[in-house]
Design a protein around this motif. Structure first.
Motif, PDB file in Angstrom:
ATOM      1  N   PHE A   1       1.143  -0.983   0.194  1.00 30.34           N
ATOM      2  CA  PHE A   1       0.435  -0.416   0.164  1.00 30.34           C
ATOM      3  C   PHE A   1       0.955   1.336  -0.163  1.00 30.34           C
ATOM      4  O   PHE A   1       0.085   2.270  -0.397  1.00 30.34           O
ATOM      5  CB  PHE A   1      -0.844  -0.132   0.994  1.00 30.34           C
ATOM      6  N   GLY A   2       2.072   0.995  -0.058  1.00 29.09           N
ATOM      7  CA  GLY A   2       2.642   1.955  -0.600  1.00 29.09           C
ATOM      8  C   GLY A   2       4.194   2.713   1.221  1.00 29.09           C
ATOM      9  O   GLY A   2       3.443   2.216   2.018  1.00 29.09           O
ATOM     10  N   GLY A   3       5.301   2.833   0.601  1.00 30.98           N
ATOM     11  CA  GLY A   3       5.793   3.916   1.516  1.00 30.98           C
ATOM     12  C   GLY A   3       7.153   2.319   2.090  1.00 30.98           C
ATOM     13  O   GLY A   3       6.366   1.043   1.498  1.00 30.98           O
ATOM     14  N   SER A   4       7.985   2.162   3.076  1.00 27.28           N
ATOM     15  CA  SER A   4       8.111   1.092   3.888  1.00 27.28           C
ATOM     16  C   SER A   4       6.727  -0.089   4.995  1.00 27.28           C
ATOM     17  O   SER A   4       5.953   0.412   4.784  1.00 27.28           O
ATOM     18  CB  SER A   4       8.757   1.673   5.220  1.00 27.28           C
ATOM     19  N   ALA A   5       7.239  -1.133   4.639  1.00 26.91           N
ATOM     20  CA  ALA A   5       6.921  -1.830   5.749  1.00 26.91           C
ATOM     21  C   ALA A   5       7.214  -1.936   6.606  1.00 26.91           C
ATOM     22  O   ALA A   5       6.806  -3.268   7.271  1.00 26.91           O
ATOM     23  CB  ALA A   5       7.638  -3.623   4.250  1.00 26.91           C
ATOM     24  N   TRP A   6       7.854  -1.363   6.943  1.00 25.79           N
ATOM     25  CA  TRP A   6       8.518  -1.573   8.359  1.00 25.79           C
ATOM     26  C   TRP A   6       7.608  -0.266   9.466  1.00 25.79           C
ATOM     27  O   TRP A   6       8.092   0.961   8.730  1.00 25.79           O
ATOM     28  CB  TRP A   6      10.125  -1.345   8.612  1.00 25.79           C
ATOM     29  N   GLN A   7       7.529  -0.404  10.762  1.00 24.41           N
ATOM     30  CA  GLN A   7       6.906   0.617  11.408  1.00 24.41           C
ATOM     31  C   GLN A   7       7.397   0.665  12.766  1.00 24.41           C
ATOM     32  O   GLN A   7       7.614  -0.343  13.469  1.00 24.41           O
ATOM     33  CB  GLN A   7       4.712   0.370  11.702  1.00 24.41           C
ATOM     34  N   LEU A   8       7.794   2.056  12.925  1.00 26.23           N
ATOM     35  CA  LEU A   8       8.453   1.883  14.191  1.00 26.23           C
ATOM     36  C   LEU A   8       7.886   2.029  15.835  1.00 26.23           C
ATOM     37  O   LEU A   8       6.388   2.576  15.214  1.00 26.23           O
ATOM     38  CB  LEU A   8       9.291   3.135  14.077  1.00 26.23           C
ATOM     39  N   ASP A   9       7.969   1.019  16.197  1.00 24.15           N
ATOM     40  CA  ASP A   9       6.930   1.539  17.052  1.00 24.15           C
ATOM     41  C   ASP A   9       8.124   2.171  18.650  1.00 24.15           C
ATOM     42  O   ASP A   9       8.866   1.504  19.457  1.00 24.15           O
ATOM     43  CB  ASP A   9       6.421   0.063  18.258  1.00 24.15           C
TER      44      ASP A   9
ATOM     45  N   TYR B   1       8.136  -3.209  13.447  1.00 27.92           N
ATOM     46  CA  TYR B   1       7.489  -4.858  12.951  1.00 27.92           C
ATOM     47  C   TYR B   1       6.754  -4.212  11.441  1.00 27.92           C
ATOM     48  O   TYR B   1       7.634  -3.057  11.336  1.00 27.92           O
ATOM     49  CB  TYR B   1       5.962  -4.221  13.871  1.00 27.92           C
ATOM     50  N   LEU B   2       6.989  -5.809  10.751  1.00 27.89           N
ATOM     51  CA  LEU B   2       6.794  -5.909   9.291  1.00 27.89           C
ATOM     52  C   LEU B   2       5.000  -5.916   9.444  1.00 27.89           C
ATOM     53  O   LEU B   2       4.662  -6.446  10.004  1.00 27.89           O
ATOM     54  CB  LEU B   2       7.737  -7.087   8.869  1.00 27.89           C
ATOM     55  N   HIS B   3       4.659  -5.199   8.009  1.00 25.17           N
ATOM     56  CA  HIS B   3       3.394  -4.805   7.467  1.00 25.17           C
ATOM     57  C   HIS B   3       3.407  -5.190   5.943  1.00 25.17           C
ATOM     58  O   HIS B   3       3.790  -3.945   5.620  1.00 25.17           O
ATOM     59  CB  HIS B   3       2.904  -3.445   8.117  1.00 25.17           C
ATOM     60  N   LEU B   4       3.242  -6.118   5.335  1.00 30.25           N
ATOM     61  CA  LEU B   4       3.692  -5.365   3.977  1.00 30.25           C
ATOM     62  C   LEU B   4       2.567  -5.060   3.156  1.00 30.25           C
ATOM     63  O   LEU B   4       1.913  -4.593   2.338  1.00 30.25           O
ATOM     64  CB  LEU B   4       3.598  -7.436   3.927  1.00 30.25           C
ATOM     65  N   PHE B   5       1.094  -4.876   4.803  1.00 25.51           N
ATOM     66  CA  PHE B   5      -0.284  -4.125   3.865  1.00 25.51           C
ATOM     67  C   PHE B   5       0.361  -2.764   4.571  1.00 25.51           C
ATOM     68  O   PHE B   5       1.343  -2.338   4.451  1.00 25.51           O
ATOM     69  CB  PHE B   5      -0.909  -5.361   3.561  1.00 25.51           C
ATOM     70  N   ALA B   6      -1.019  -2.041   5.101  1.00 27.81           N
ATOM     71  CA  ALA B   6      -1.337  -1.324   5.623  1.00 27.81           C
ATOM     72  C   ALA B   6      -0.627  -1.411   7.088  1.00 27.81           C
ATOM     73  O   ALA B   6      -0.349  -3.009   7.657  1.00 27.81           O
ATOM     74  CB  ALA B   6      -2.466  -0.533   6.092  1.00 27.81           C
ATOM     75  N   PRO B   7       0.477  -0.449   7.641  1.00 27.23           N
ATOM     76  CA  PRO B   7       1.050  -0.477   9.301  1.00 27.23           C
ATOM     77  C   PRO B   7       0.308  -1.191   9.920  1.00 27.23           C
ATOM     78  O   PRO B   7       0.327  -1.647  10.987  1.00 27.23           O
ATOM     79  CB  PRO B   7       1.239   1.428   9.626  1.00 27.23           C
ATOM     80  N   GLU B   8      -1.330  -0.313  10.275  1.00 27.86           N
ATOM     81  CA  GLU B   8      -1.962  -1.423  10.871  1.00 27.86           C
ATOM     82  C   GLU B   8      -2.859  -3.059  10.434  1.00 27.86           C
ATOM     83  O   GLU B   8      -3.123  -3.214  11.213  1.00 27.86           O
ATOM     84  CB  GLU B   8      -4.030  -0.686  10.125  1.00 27.86           C
ATOM     85  N   GLN B   9      -1.832  -3.496   9.665  1.00 26.50           N
ATOM     86  CA  GLN B   9      -2.239  -4.914   9.697  1.00 26.50           C
ATOM     87  C   GLN B   9      -0.317  -5.365  10.042  1.00 26.50           C
ATOM     88  O   GLN B   9      -0.180  -5.579   8.369  1.00 26.50           O
ATOM     89  CB  GLN B   9      -2.377  -5.433   8.336  1.00 26.50           C
ATOM     90  N   PRO B  10       0.045  -6.071  10.696  1.00 29.70           N
ATOM     91  CA  PRO B  10       1.463  -5.896  11.190  1.00 29.70           C
ATOM     92  C   PRO B  10       1.167  -7.996  10.749  1.00 29.70           C
ATOM     93  O   PRO B  10       0.315  -8.446  11.391  1.00 29.70           O
ATOM     94  CB  PRO B  10       1.273  -6.424  12.499  1.00 29.70           C
ATOM     95  N   ASP B  11       2.708  -8.224  10.442  1.00 28.89           N
ATOM     96  CA  ASP B  11       2.453  -9.781   9.357  1.00 28.89           C
ATOM     97  C   ASP B  11       2.225 -10.372  10.624  1.00 28.89           C
ATOM     98  O   ASP B  11       3.208 -10.350  11.933  1.00 28.89           O
ATOM     99  CB  ASP B  11       3.929 -10.139   9.325  1.00 28.89           C
TER     100      ASP B  11
END
Length: 572
Positions: free
Chosen positions: A147-155, A162-172
């Protein structure tokens, strides 16, 4: 391939329902389970065997239900578990089956597992997800999100990403963790024990990631490329799916279909082998790329005229690659892609003819056909004039990045959305030409397709020449002709620019399918000679005996049958 005992799904036609947009029973503008139950007679009359229900679980509201917060409950906007049980009973009473969506590559960031996981690096749920130490210089690797941008979201609370191959609100989820796998098998068992008939498995070939999350080759003009070679069909995928089969699925007479982008026919043959494969069939995406610019930074949003020989090559590769080895899923549209008549046909002058022709293709190849809600009406894309009318996270992200942040011409971006936006398929099902298309007594959650006064179920059922009745005939013919289900596939004119002609051969029956992929009359003289004993089985222009045999009209489809293979031979 002859059908193994119990492989009922090979002979079935599946109807996909996007619950939010199918039928609203309580006037809140959102489709629900009771609304679906109220339309079961419609589905039964159409002739479908299986209903695939997109997610109806509680969710975070980010990605159309694919960000789940509770795997064992029903979202309040859709109703209650009792409503769901009534739907299941209604389907079974009519001889139809129910397949549920299984979304276990990721959860919502509001799922209790993730809330616990992010509470502390010492949480017992921490390794339910995929974490890497934060870096001052940026994300742990250059993987990009779908969905665009990095697949990593800093907590920020723990300093890890954490890794999210889709939206940041969808952690793998971390499938390396056996506790995660046990949780998944338990939730699958919960629904199977309630009586469902199978699962459609969302992004199932993304479960196994390459250890270490290595960087992928950067794109020319974007910072975070998809690293599909590092998470599609990963090193332990078969281990996980075979364990799932042994632990859960082998105990029930159910159907499984895996969504597997980037999978080859050879890989799919292993996944769907009748004796050893963990899945019954897969959704592959090769034909979804024939109208994309694959050199673009974002091919998903591009549109180029597709070449019919390339479409034939791609479909034929899967027909021959899985024949006798595995099983295909057949689809031209779903909740994630544009309407098939707008994408592959002509949604203007020849909408009805091209919708029927594409349906003929769908129902005469080998595999299990999937009908997405509204395709049986020939629904076109919506083409809203304002970004305010769209709801899809992917669409809104594109507009924000390209227009709001990037300064691109809004009209140019809206044209991309008109062609490829997911909301094209998510507008409410048009039941009538009346207020709100008969979908709701309230305000629909997303605007109606502007074509609903003319294109709706009530009008289609009243018109014996409509797309709806043609679908009914195709569903019936597929049941009656073993060549369609089990026959060998042979492409007769693979390089022709507009004619798609193929044989389906099985035992003492052979079918010849002729499809004109174009808006001009096609003269068959010197191109293909019809066998003398061919009988017209179905066509989208006229009744048998009324079709001029030597030419195909714009977007015309014909299926001929010859009773004995020895008599037929192969048309020249």
């Amino acid at each position: 391939m002859e059908q193994p005992d119990g492989a009922w799904w090979r002979r079935s036609t599946v109807y996909q329902i996007y619950p939010k947009s199918f039928m609203d029973s309580d006037g809140d503008g959102v489709g629900d389970l009771r609304g679906i139950t109220s339309k079961l007679d419609y589905l039964h009359a159409l002739g479908v065997d299986v209903v695939w229900l997109c997610p109806v679980y509680p969710h975070g509201g980010v990605d159309g239900g694919y960000d789940i917060t509770d795997y064992r409950a029903i979202a309040p906007e859709f109703g209650t578990l009792a409503d769901w049980q009534e739907l299941l009973a209604g389907l079974h009473a009519r001889g139809m089956r129910l397949v549920m969506d299984l979304v276990v590559n990721h959860t919502s960031d509001r799922h209790p597992w993730f809330l616990e996981a992010r509470s502390s690096t010492d949480s017992p749920y921490r390794d339910y997800y995929l974490w890497q130490p934060g870096r001052d210089s940026g994300p742990p690797s250059n993987w990009g999100s779908h969905f665009g941008g990095s697949a990593w979201q800093l907590d920020p609370a723990t300093g890890e990403s954490y890794l999210h191959l889709f939206a940041p609100e969808q952690p793998d989820l971390n499938w390396e963790n056996p506790r995660v796998r046990r949780e998944v098998y338990d939730l699958m068992t919960f629904w199977l024990e309630l009586g469902i008939d199978g699962f459609r498995m969302d992004t199932i070939n993304m479960l196994s990631k390459v250890p270490g999350y290595p960087d992928t080759a950067p794109g020319a003009d974007y910072a975070y490329p998809l690293a599909e070679e590092h998470f599609l069909n990963g090193p332990r995928l078969l281990d996980y799916l075979r364990e799932m089969r042994a632990e859960v699925l082998s105990k029930y007479d159910v159907m499984t279909v895996g969504e597997t982008p980037g999978t080859t026919p050879e890989q799919a043959a292993v996944l769907t082998d009748p004796q050893t494969g963990p899945l019954d069939m897969v959704f592959q995406f090769d034909h979804m790329a024939v109208d994309k610019d694959t050199t673009s930074a974002r091919p998903r949003w591009t549109t180029v005229p597709y070449a019919v020989p390339e479409l034939k090559r791609v479909l034929g590769r899967w027909q021959t690659g899985l024949h006798g080895r595995g099983w295909n899923s057949l689809y031209l549209g779903n909740h994630d892609v544009p309407r098939m008549v707008s994408r592959f046909g002509d949604d203007g002058e020849h909408r009805v003819a091209s919708a029927k022709m594409l349906a003929t293709l769908l129902f005469t190849l080998q595999g299990t056909p999937y009908v997405y809600q509204g395709d049986e009406l020939g629904m076109p894309n919506a083409r809203f004039t304002s970004i305010d009318d769209y709801r899809d996270v992917d669409t809104l992200n594109l507009y924000r990045e390209d227009v709001t942040q990037g300064g691109r011409d809004p009209a140019e971006v809206l044209a991309m959305i008109h062609a490829k936006g997911r909301d094209n398929a998510r507008t409410p099902m048009p039941w009538t030409a009346g207020e709100h298309a008969g979908f709701t007594t309230g305000t629909p959650w997303i605007p109606l397709n502007p074509t609903y006064p003319d294109i709706n179920a009530e009008a289609a059922i009243a018109d014996p020449d409509s797309v709806y009745w043609y679908y009914r005939d195709l569903i019936r013919l597929r049941r009656e002709h073993p060549a369609i289900v089990d026959g060998r596939y042979d492409d007769l004119r693979p390089t022709h620019d507009t004619l798609y002609a193929y044989l389906r051969t099985h035992a003492q029956e052979q079918l010849l399918v002729l499809l004109n992929f174009g808006g001009a009359v096609l003269d068959l003289d010197g191109v293909l000679e019809l066998p003398a004993n061919a009988e017209l089985l179905i066509g989208n222009y006229a009744a048998p005996g009324e079709v001029p045999p030597g030419v195909l009209q714009p977007w015309e489809a014909r299926v001929y049958v010859t009773r004995t293979v020895e008599e037929t031979g192969t048309p020249g």
